[in-house]
Motif scaffolding. Sequence first.
Motif, mmCIF file in Angstrom:
data_model
loop_
_atom_site.group_PDB
_atom_site.id
_atom_site.type_symbol
_atom_site.label_atom_id
_atom_site.label_comp_id
_atom_site.label_asym_id
_atom_site.label_seq_id
_atom_site.Cartn_x
_atom_site.Cartn_y
_atom_site.Cartn_z
ATOM 1 N N VAL A 1 -50.267 33.424 19.853
ATOM 2 C CA VAL A 1 -50.396 34.987 20.150
ATOM 3 C C VAL A 1 -51.161 35.054 21.592
ATOM 4 O O VAL A 1 -50.916 35.904 22.284
ATOM 5 N N ILE A 2 -52.338 34.265 21.638
ATOM 6 C CA ILE A 2 -53.007 34.395 22.842
ATOM 7 C C ILE A 2 -52.146 34.123 24.085
ATOM 8 O O ILE A 2 -52.194 34.876 25.216
ATOM 9 N N VAL A 3 -51.562 33.171 24.111
ATOM 10 C CA VAL A 3 -50.727 32.692 25.403
ATOM 11 C C VAL A 3 -49.473 33.889 25.370
ATOM 12 O O VAL A 3 -49.314 34.472 26.629
ATOM 13 N N LYS A 4 -48.909 34.189 24.485
ATOM 14 C CA LYS A 4 -47.606 34.962 24.839
ATOM 15 C C LYS A 4 -47.944 36.511 24.835
ATOM 16 O O LYS A 4 -47.385 37.406 25.501
ATOM 17 N N SER A 5 -49.321 36.778 24.550
ATOM 18 C CA SER A 5 -49.771 38.142 24.739
ATOM 19 C C SER A 5 -50.367 38.447 25.997
ATOM 20 O O SER A 5 -50.463 39.418 26.506
ATOM 21 N N ASN A 6 -50.801 37.176 26.576
ATOM 22 C CA ASN A 6 -51.547 37.154 27.867
ATOM 23 C C ASN A 6 -51.021 36.374 28.763
ATOM 24 O O ASN A 6 -51.642 35.865 29.568
ATOM 25 N N GLU B 1 -60.252 31.494 26.088
ATOM 26 C CA GLU B 1 -59.981 31.794 24.619
ATOM 27 C C GLU B 1 -58.976 31.168 24.072
ATOM 28 O O GLU B 1 -59.021 30.736 22.929
ATOM 29 N N ALA B 2 -57.811 30.701 24.972
ATOM 30 C CA ALA B 2 -56.808 29.704 24.460
ATOM 31 C C ALA B 2 -57.323 28.610 24.145
ATOM 32 O O ALA B 2 -56.877 27.803 23.124
ATOM 33 N N MET B 3 -58.066 28.002 24.943
ATOM 34 C CA MET B 3 -58.582 26.531 24.683
ATOM 35 C C MET B 3 -59.675 26.558 23.561
ATOM 36 O O MET B 3 -59.582 25.561 22.818
ATOM 37 N N ASP B 4 -60.441 27.531 23.370
ATOM 38 C CA ASP B 4 -61.173 27.660 22.268
ATOM 39 C C ASP B 4 -60.420 27.732 20.895
ATOM 40 O O ASP B 4 -60.653 27.134 19.736
ATOM 41 N N LEU C 1 -46.227 25.722 27.177
ATOM 42 C CA LEU C 1 -47.746 25.867 27.162
ATOM 43 C C LEU C 1 -48.545 25.764 25.991
ATOM 44 O O LEU C 1 -49.628 25.179 25.822
ATOM 45 N N VAL C 2 -48.018 26.283 24.993
ATOM 46 C CA VAL C 2 -48.635 26.540 23.592
ATOM 47 C C VAL C 2 -48.617 24.964 23.074
ATOM 48 O O VAL C 2 -49.962 24.591 22.635
ATOM 49 N N VAL C 3 -47.560 24.402 23.395
ATOM 50 C CA VAL C 3 -47.676 22.777 22.638
ATOM 51 C C VAL C 3 -48.695 21.936 23.457
ATOM 52 O O VAL C 3 -49.437 21.309 22.707
ATOM 53 N N ALA C 4 -48.764 22.074 24.942
ATOM 54 C CA ALA C 4 -49.715 21.286 25.685
ATOM 55 C C ALA C 4 -50.927 21.519 25.207
ATOM 56 O O ALA C 4 -51.894 20.694 24.785
ATOM 57 N N LEU C 5 -51.671 22.844 24.964
ATOM 58 C CA LEU C 5 -52.663 23.136 24.640
ATOM 59 C C LEU C 5 -52.984 22.546 23.260
ATOM 60 O O LEU C 5 -54.302 22.168 22.940
ATOM 61 N N MET C 6 -52.090 22.785 22.351
ATOM 62 C CA MET C 6 -52.259 22.221 20.814
ATOM 63 C C MET C 6 -52.460 20.619 20.821
ATOM 64 O O MET C 6 -53.284 20.031 20.184
#
Length: 115
Positions: free
Chosen positions: A50-55, A73-76, A106-111
């Motif tokens: 949600v954070i990645v796709k919304s921003n 925020e995404a890293m948190d 990007l979501v996968v990388a952050l996870m």
Amino acid sequence: MRLIYAVAFTLAACSQEASHLGNPLLLSVSGVSTAVGNAAYNERRGRVEVIVKSNFDAIIADINAGGGPVLTEAMDAAGIPAADRPARIIQLQSDLGLYAANPGALVVALMVYGG
């Protein structure tokens, strides 16, 4: 010939090596803990997504700039330790072309970075 196969399979079943299935008596407990772990992971991944796709434009700009509020925020949300973040930002910057074209990547990388 069948007897040879039967003996070979029987001996293989008696191996002292670890099994990927684990103790059959604990399968129900293992299944419950796996379900709980999966639910927590899915909830965390949903927050990151949600954070990645919304921003998206802002997070790409934050990566490009070496950090920023949306990236933080995404890293948190992904659970990336603060001590790891400088190295992770450099990694994100090195693959920025991929992430700019694919928010899911990007979501996968952050996870993955969050463990």
